[in-house]
Design a protein around this motif. Structure first.
Motif, PDB file in Angstrom:
ATOM      1  N   MET A   1       0.778  -1.060   0.087  1.00  0.00           N
ATOM      2  CA  MET A   1      -0.186  -0.050   0.111  1.00  0.00           C
ATOM      3  C   MET A   1       0.772   1.301  -0.068  1.00  0.00           C
ATOM      4  O   MET A   1       0.564   2.415  -0.736  1.00  0.00           O
ATOM      5  N   LEU A   2       1.802   1.285   0.817  1.00  0.00           N
ATOM      6  CA  LEU A   2       2.603   2.501   0.867  1.00  0.00           C
ATOM      7  C   LEU A   2       3.998   2.847   0.375  1.00  0.00           C
ATOM      8  O   LEU A   2       4.382   3.868   0.444  1.00  0.00           O
ATOM      9  N   GLU A   3       4.719   1.384   0.027  1.00  0.00           N
ATOM     10  CA  GLU A   3       6.127   1.728  -0.445  1.00  0.00           C
ATOM     11  C   GLU A   3       6.064   2.589  -1.745  1.00  0.00           C
ATOM     12  O   GLU A   3       5.347   2.522  -2.511  1.00  0.00           O
ATOM     13  N   ASN A   4       7.090   3.548  -1.535  1.00  0.00           N
ATOM     14  CA  ASN A   4       7.303   4.634  -2.766  1.00  0.00           C
ATOM     15  C   ASN A   4       6.066   5.482  -3.024  1.00  0.00           C
ATOM     16  O   ASN A   4       5.989   5.816  -4.286  1.00  0.00           O
ATOM     17  N   LYS A   5       5.384   5.767  -1.948  1.00  0.00           N
ATOM     18  CA  LYS A   5       4.266   6.763  -2.110  1.00  0.00           C
ATOM     19  C   LYS A   5       4.732   8.092  -1.822  1.00  0.00           C
ATOM     20  O   LYS A   5       5.319   8.035  -0.825  1.00  0.00           O
ATOM     21  N   PRO A   6       3.835   8.980  -1.965  1.00  0.00           N
ATOM     22  CA  PRO A   6       4.135  10.535  -1.559  1.00  0.00           C
ATOM     23  C   PRO A   6       3.793  10.506  -0.068  1.00  0.00           C
ATOM     24  O   PRO A   6       2.845   9.628   0.613  1.00  0.00           O
ATOM     25  N   ILE A   7       4.623  11.418   0.861  1.00  0.00           N
ATOM     26  CA  ILE A   7       4.441  11.356   2.348  1.00  0.00           C
ATOM     27  C   ILE A   7       2.924  11.680   2.752  1.00  0.00           C
ATOM     28  O   ILE A   7       2.409  11.059   3.810  1.00  0.00           O
ATOM     29  N   ASP A   8       2.345  12.464   1.845  1.00  0.00           N
ATOM     30  CA  ASP A   8       0.830  13.003   2.183  1.00  0.00           C
ATOM     31  C   ASP A   8      -0.005  11.763   2.108  1.00  0.00           C
ATOM     32  O   ASP A   8      -1.048  11.401   3.146  1.00  0.00           O
ATOM     33  N   PHE A   9       0.203  10.943   1.070  1.00  0.00           N
ATOM     34  CA  PHE A   9      -0.616   9.735   1.098  1.00  0.00           C
ATOM     35  C   PHE A   9      -0.412   8.920   2.069  1.00  0.00           C
ATOM     36  O   PHE A   9      -1.466   8.065   2.586  1.00  0.00           O
TER      37      PHE A   9
END
Length: 218
Positions: free
Chosen positions: A175-183
Motif C-alpha cells: 500500500m505505502l512503499e514509494n508513495k508520497p508522504i501525504d498519501f
C-alpha cells in the motif's frame, strides 16, 4: 554660580508597561500556522518571531519547533481525538507558515485503555521508503483475545502471530512503499490498513484494534 540638580523623572509602572508593550509590538510579529494540503491548509495556530531577523534566520529558528495537533481538530471528527499528528514548519511568507509531516502517535490514555483490556498486545514496526526516497518507520499495535484463566493466547500458537506480522508487513509495503508522504499519512490515519488486515487474519487468528500507533522519520 550654583547649579541646581534636576530631579530624576519617575516612571509609573503603567508607563513602563506601555513602553514594554510598544517595544514588543515593534520587534515581534505573529505568523499564522497552517496544516498540510491534505487538510486543506487549515489554520492550526500562531507562532511569534523576531520581525527584523532575515527570513532564512527566522525559518531556521521556527523549524526547530515540533507542533502537535489532534486529528479530530483537522477533520472535525471527535472520534479521532487520540490520533496525534506531529508537524514541522518548513516555509513561510509575510502571513503564513506552512508545515509538513514530522511524525504521528497515539495518545497515551488510548494506549493505556488497550492494555487494560483482557487481550494480548502485539507490536511490530516496518521501514518504508517514500516517493522522495526518505525512510519512515511505521509502528503497529494490535490485540488478540487472551484466555481469562491463564496467560496463554486463546487461539494458540505464537507461530500464528508471526504469520499475521508477515502478512501485515507485506500488505503495508504494497500500500505505502514509494508513495508520497501525504498519501502515507492519509492511509495511516484512516482505518484502511486495519480493516484489510482484520479481514485477512480471520483464517489465522481473530484480531482486534489493528492500528498504526506511531510514525517516526529517519
Amino acid at each position: 554660580p550654583s547649579t541646581e540638580v534636576q530631579p530624576k523623572k519617575k516612571f509609573s509602572k503603567q508607563t513602563k508597561k506601555i513602553n514594554y508593550l510598544e517595544k514588543f509590538k515593534n520587534t515581534k510579529e505573529w505568523k499564522i500556522v497552517i496544516a498540510p494540503k491534505i487538510f486543506e491548509y487549515k489554520i492550526i495556530g500562531y507562532i511569534i518571531n523576531n520581525k527584523y531577523t532575515n527570513n532564512s534566520g527566522r525559518l531556521k529558528e521556527i523549524s526547530k519547533r515540533n507542533l502537535e495537533v489532534s486529528l479530530s481538530e483537522l477533520i472535525n471528527d471527535y472520534s479521532s481525538y487520540y490520533k496525534i499528528i506531529k508537524l514541522q514548519p518548513y516555509t513561510m511568507n509575510k502571513m503564513f507558515i506552512r508545515t509538513t509531516f514530522n511524525g504521528f502517535r497515539l495518545s497515551y490514555d488510548f494506549i493505556f485503555s488497550m492494555v487494560l483490556k483482557p487481550t494480548k498486545l502485539v507490536e511490530f514496526s516496518i521501514k518504508i521508503n517514500t516517493l522522495k526516497k526518505k525512510v519512515v518507520e511505521i509502528f503497529v499495535l494490535y490485540t488478540i483475545t487472551k484466555n481469562l484463566h491463564s496467560n496463554s493466547i486463546t487461539y494458540g500458537k505464537r507461530s500464528r502471530i508471526r504469520k499475521i506480522n508477515r502478512e501485515s508487513i507485506l500488505c503495508i509495503k504494497k500500500m505505502l512503499e514509494n508513495k508520497p508522504i501525504d498519501f502515507i499519512y492519509k492511509i495511516c490515519c484512516s482505518d484502511v490498513i486495519g480493516n484489510s488486515i482484520k479481514r485477512r487474519s480471520k483464517r489465522v487468528i481473530p484480531i482486534k484494534n489493528f492500528i498504526i500507533s506511531r510514525i517516526k522519520h529517519k
